[in-house]
Structure formats: structure tokens, C-alpha cells
Design a protein around this motif. Structure first.
Motif, PDB file in Angstrom:
ATOM      1  N   GLY A  32      94.859   6.755   1.942  1.00 33.93           N
ATOM      2  CA  GLY A  32      95.143   8.187   2.408  1.00 33.93           C
ATOM      3  C   GLY A  32      95.793   8.571   1.288  1.00 33.93           C
ATOM      4  O   GLY A  32      95.356  10.334   1.193  1.00 33.93           O
ATOM      5  N   LEU A  33      96.459   7.926   0.293  1.00 36.33           N
ATOM      6  CA  LEU A  33      97.074   8.498  -1.359  1.00 36.33           C
ATOM      7  C   LEU A  33      95.724   9.289  -2.132  1.00 36.33           C
ATOM      8  O   LEU A  33      95.749  10.272  -1.851  1.00 36.33           O
ATOM      9  CB  LEU A  33      97.791   7.479  -1.458  1.00 36.33           C
ATOM     10  CG  LEU A  33      99.383   7.387  -0.948  1.00 36.33           C
ATOM     11  CD1 LEU A  33      99.853   5.918  -1.855  1.00 36.33           C
ATOM     12  CD2 LEU A  33      99.572   8.436  -1.243  1.00 36.33           C
ATOM     13  N   SER A  34      94.420   8.678  -2.084  1.00 33.10           N
ATOM     14  CA  SER A  34      93.163   9.172  -2.712  1.00 33.10           C
ATOM     15  C   SER A  34      92.752  10.047  -2.070  1.00 33.10           C
ATOM     16  O   SER A  34      92.058  11.348  -2.953  1.00 33.10           O
ATOM     17  CB  SER A  34      92.486   8.171  -3.136  1.00 33.10           C
ATOM     18  OG  SER A  34      91.724   7.288  -1.669  1.00 33.10           O
ATOM     19  N   LEU A  35      92.737   9.718  -0.702  1.00 30.66           N
ATOM     20  CA  LEU A  35      92.022  10.878   0.070  1.00 30.66           C
ATOM     21  C   LEU A  35      93.362  12.524  -0.327  1.00 30.66           C
ATOM     22  O   LEU A  35      92.286  13.765  -0.652  1.00 30.66           O
ATOM     23  CB  LEU A  35      91.658  10.955   1.419  1.00 30.66           C
ATOM     24  CG  LEU A  35      91.643  11.686   2.765  1.00 30.66           C
ATOM     25  CD1 LEU A  35      90.003  11.544   2.050  1.00 30.66           C
ATOM     26  CD2 LEU A  35      91.033  11.378   3.750  1.00 30.66           C
ATOM     27  N   ALA A  53      94.873  12.967  -1.857  1.00 28.74           N
ATOM     28  CA  ALA A  53      95.309  13.721  -4.098  1.00 28.74           C
ATOM     29  C   ALA A  53      94.019  13.636  -4.100  1.00 28.74           C
ATOM     30  O   ALA A  53      93.594  15.202  -4.735  1.00 28.74           O
ATOM     31  CB  ALA A  53      95.804  12.406  -4.857  1.00 28.74           C
ATOM     32  N   LEU A  54      92.150  13.818  -3.645  1.00 27.46           N
ATOM     33  CA  LEU A  54      91.024  13.837  -4.736  1.00 27.46           C
ATOM     34  C   LEU A  54      90.441  14.666  -3.747  1.00 27.46           C
ATOM     35  O   LEU A  54      89.916  15.244  -4.150  1.00 27.46           O
ATOM     36  CB  LEU A  54      90.775  12.271  -5.206  1.00 27.46           C
ATOM     37  CG  LEU A  54      91.660  11.294  -5.702  1.00 27.46           C
ATOM     38  CD1 LEU A  54      91.100  10.067  -6.131  1.00 27.46           C
ATOM     39  CD2 LEU A  54      91.295  12.782  -7.036  1.00 27.46           C
ATOM     40  N   GLY A  55      91.042  14.479  -2.161  1.00 21.16           N
ATOM     41  CA  GLY A  55      89.570  15.908  -1.498  1.00 21.16           C
ATOM     42  C   GLY A  55      88.256  14.473  -1.157  1.00 21.16           C
ATOM     43  O   GLY A  55      88.901  13.668  -1.176  1.00 21.16           O
ATOM     44  N   GLY A  56      87.797  15.016  -1.101  1.00 16.33           N
ATOM     45  CA  GLY A  56      86.309  14.221  -1.718  1.00 16.33           C
ATOM     46  C   GLY A  56      86.435  14.007  -1.809  1.00 16.33           C
ATOM     47  O   GLY A  56      85.953  13.475  -3.188  1.00 16.33           O
ATOM     48  N   GLY A  57      85.592  12.001  -1.233  1.00 15.36           N
ATOM     49  CA  GLY A  57      84.976  11.281  -2.134  1.00 15.36           C
ATOM     50  C   GLY A  57      85.837  10.055  -1.990  1.00 15.36           C
ATOM     51  O   GLY A  57      86.378   8.941  -2.564  1.00 15.36           O
ATOM     52  N   GLY A  58      87.814  10.554  -1.733  1.00  9.43           N
ATOM     53  CA  GLY A  58      88.352   9.933  -1.423  1.00  9.43           C
ATOM     54  C   GLY A  58      88.407   8.779  -0.713  1.00  9.43           C
ATOM     55  O   GLY A  58      89.239   7.282  -0.216  1.00  9.43           O
ATOM     56  N   SER A  59      88.447   8.561   0.400  1.00  9.78           N
ATOM     57  CA  SER A  59      87.733   7.152   1.861  1.00  9.78           C
ATOM     58  C   SER A  59      86.912   6.550   1.302  1.00  9.78           C
ATOM     59  O   SER A  59      86.642   6.317   2.173  1.00  9.78           O
ATOM     60  CB  SER A  59      87.891   8.371   3.205  1.00  9.78           C
ATOM     61  OG  SER A  59      86.149   9.072   3.085  1.00  9.78           O
TER      62      SER A  59
END
Length: 270
Positions: free
Chosen positions: A13-16, A18-24
Motif C-alpha cells: 500500500g505504501l508503494s502504491l 507513494a508511486l501510483g501506477g506500478g506500485g501494486s
């Protein structure tokens, strides 16, 4: 498993956030290699997790008027055929083949992220929504046919990725909305969440309808709740940290995970 699912969900969730597309995109590897799910079940579970997390994040973007619902829904509908085809194709391939292809996809995403980190200006996400010319009008009749074709092909391709790999496809979707429809970056990110939710729902319905995957709904619920919480925190982190550094760090992580997945699926590790 439940205890492990919480930190994993928060991290993704943090990566999603913070980064938007591609984070998941790390959801599937986490479900397979940490939580022990088979690739088929993991990609199906990922559709639920990514779809619900995108819906929650969509509300926040909609309140800030960064979502074009009409065009987003149209893009999602155009991707329906790709989602159905991807789901059917996923059921017919061997698990090792699926994971090997997923590793290749991760390397492609990492390459795109490296390029984005080097080429996007620091203030690119702050542009104003000035609107774009419509691609198709009836009175008088006009058709920007090259743009229409680009949108149809891109929407189908993103739907195919969602159905086959169980990922949102945001890494391809956000640039597509910017280039094909002329969306400003904030609007592209917000609208992409709507498209991801539509594609995920379509692919999930196709998979559940065909059977063959027994989902652990308790695990999915805990994972999704943690991912939603992490995405809210990640959004705040993104506002304070240098997005280039975040993107470069995540792209490097993708490369490492992709190499691990490739080695495992090809039998190069124990």
C-alpha cells in the motif's frame, strides 16, 4: 499467515500510494513466495486487493476533482475484451510459465520507471487541467481516428495485462492517458484508478465464473485493509519525498524481485 499479511499489505500500500501506477505489482510475488499461494490463486486474489484499494484511493482523487468519470469508464469498457481474454489465457498456461512471464513484465515496468525518473520534471505532476479536444463529435461530425485507434488498442492491452497477470496495469495506463488523451498527470493518475477498478472487476468476474481458484477471503480482507491503510500513508510520503528517488528505489527493487522470480520459476534456486 494473517500476521504476515498485515506488514506485506502495508508495504505494498505504501508503494502504491507513494508511486501510483506500478506500485501494486509486488502483490502477486508477495502472495506466492511469502504467503504460499499458487500462481493462479495469487493472481486472482491480487485482482480483489488491487481493485478495492484503487476504489478507496479513487474517492480521494474524485474529491479533488482529478477523475474524469466518463472517459475513465469508457476506457475501462474498451478494456473489457482484453480482461476476458487475459483471464482465459491465464487459466491455460503452466504456473512456471505464468511466473516467468510475470518476471519479464516486472523488468519491463522497472525499465519504464527508470526512464520516467530520468525524464519527468519535478513539477510535472502539478500541471493544470486545461482540457483536450474531443476525439469524436457528431455535430459537426469529426473524428481524430488515429487517437481513437490508439485509445482502443491501449485499453485492450491494459485489460489483457490485468486479466492475465492480476495487476492493475497502472504503469502502462497513466502514460497512455497522458499521451493518448492528453490528460494532465494528476488527472491521469486519478482516472487510472477508475479504469483499474473496472478492469479488475471484469477479470475477477471472469475468473470466478470459470472456477478453478479457491480464494482465502479472510486473508484477502486483512491484506486489502492493510494495503488501503498503507496507501493513505504512502500518499503523504509522496508529498514530502523526491518522487525521482522513490521511483528509482522501487524500480531497483522490481529488478531484484524479477530476477528472484525468474530464477525460482526456471529452477535455478532451491
Amino acid at each position: 499467515m494473517m500476521v504476515i499479511a498485515v506488514p506485506l499489505g502495508i508495504a505494498i500500500g505504501l508503494s502504491l500510494g507513494a508511486l501510483g501506477g506500478g506500485g501494486s505489482i509486488l502483490t502477486v510475488p508477495a502472495l506466492v513466495y511469502v504467503l504460499g499461494q499458487d500462481p493462479r490463486t495469487a493472481t486472482t486474489s491480487s485482482l480483489v486487493i488491487v481493485g478495492l484499494t484503487s476504489l478507496i484511493a479513487l474517492v480521494l482523487h474524485a474529491r479533488a476533482r482529478r477523475v474524469r468519470f466518463g472517459q475513465g469508464l469508457l476506457f475501462g469498457v474498451l478494456g473489457t475484451a482484453g480482461s476476458l481474454a487475459g483471464s482465459a489465457l491465464s487459466a491455460s498456461v503452466r504456473p512456471t510459465t505464468l511466473l516467468t512471464a510475470f518476471a519479464v513484465l516486472m523488468l519491463v515496468v522497472a525499465t519504464l520507471m527508470f526512464r520516467r525518473a530520468r525524464s519527468v520534471p519535478r513539477d510535472s505532476g502539478q500541471g493544470l487541467d486545461l482540457g483536450v479536444e474531443p476525439m469524436l463529435t457528431l455535430r459537426p461530425f469529426t473524428c481524430a481516428c488515429p487517437r481513437v485507434a490508439k485509445v482502443v488498442v491501449t485499453a485492450t492491452a491494459v485489460g489483457l495485462l490485468t486479466g492475465f497477470f492480476g495487476v492493475g496495469g497502472g504503469f502502462a495506463l497513466v502514460p497512455a492517458l497522458v499521451l493518448a488523451l492528453g490528460f494532465p498527470m494528476p488527472v491521469a493518475v486519478g482516472t487510472s484508478l477508475l479504469v483499474i477498478a473496472v478492469n479488475s472487476a471484469t477479470a475477477l468476474a471472469a475468473r470466478i465464473g470459470s472456477g478453478g481458484a479457491h480464494l482465502d477471503w479472510a486473508l484477502i480482507g486483512v491484506f486489502t485493509a492493510a494495503a488501503i491503510a498503507g496507501s493513505l500513508v504512502g500518499g503523504r510520503v509522496a508529498g514530502r519525498a523526491d518522487p525521482r528517488h522513490l521511483t528509482l528505489a522501487f524500480a531497483t527493487l522490481l529488478v531484484l524481485v524479477a530476477l528472484y522470480i525468474g530464477a525460482r520459476s526456471l529452477g535455478l534456486t532451491g
